[in-house]
Design an enzyme around this catalytic site. Sequence first.
Site, PDB file in Angstrom:
ATOM      1  N   HIS A  78     -66.928   1.129  29.896  1.00 47.25           N
ATOM      2  CA  HIS A  78     -65.773   1.613  29.129  1.00 47.25           C
ATOM      3  C   HIS A  78     -64.474   1.345  29.888  1.00 47.25           C
ATOM      4  CE1 HIS A  78     -63.766   4.804  26.514  1.00 47.25           C
ATOM      5  NE2 HIS A  78     -62.882   4.611  27.480  1.00 47.25           N
ATOM      6  N   GLU A  79     -64.449   1.720  31.159  1.00 50.49           N
ATOM      7  CA  GLU A  79     -63.233   1.538  31.962  1.00 50.49           C
ATOM      8  C   GLU A  79     -63.003   0.068  32.294  1.00 50.49           C
ATOM      9  OE1 GLU A  79     -61.305   3.910  31.840  1.00 50.49           O
ATOM     10  OE2 GLU A  79     -62.735   5.494  31.343  1.00 50.49           O
ATOM     11  N   HIS A  82     -61.219  -1.644  29.485  1.00 51.91           N
ATOM     12  CA  HIS A  82     -59.767  -1.433  29.472  1.00 51.91           C
ATOM     13  C   HIS A  82     -59.063  -2.460  30.358  1.00 51.91           C
ATOM     14  CE1 HIS A  82     -59.504   2.143  27.041  1.00 51.91           C
ATOM     15  NE2 HIS A  82     -60.340   2.819  27.820  1.00 51.91           N
TER      16      HIS A  82
END
Length: 170
Positions: A78-79, A82
């Site tokens: 998820h990170e 980004h």
Amino acid sequence: MNTPRIPIASHQAVMRCLRDKLQQANLTLQTDYTEPAVSYQQRGATAGTAWLQHWEIRLNPVLLQENQQTFIDEVVPHELAHLLVYARFGRVAPHGKEWRWMMENVLHVPAKRTHRFAVQSVQGKTFTYLCDCQRHELTIRRHNRVLRGETEYRCRRCGKTLRHDVKSSI
């Protein structure tokens, strides 16, 4: 702030996932993005944050230890997504179509915006607020913003402004 001690096996699992997903992204996107820095300085109920300009991922050490494999499988990609979206598309909506595309089509991970981990062990003091239909627990930061008159919060269900329940705070 001191960096919390993370068991070496947990750190190795985080880095293995990060490197695998980064390699997968580099192959798919035909790029050569470098490995981001990883720190364990995220606090509170937030599982992780991506620091775009620093090319860094900050992870919550308590939530990592309490939810090991699920945390690694969901939060690390998820990170990373980004950071990859920022590198490829610049500043766009944090969980917009580019991020969803990166998660699902490049990293092959379901695009979930929020985690479902229990946060009792990391949650700070909360303050009870009421509306017409239910109780709400606000963090100290949100409570202080209400006290200073900077904002007011509304219930998503009934739309009424939340009122501080002074009786429950005594």
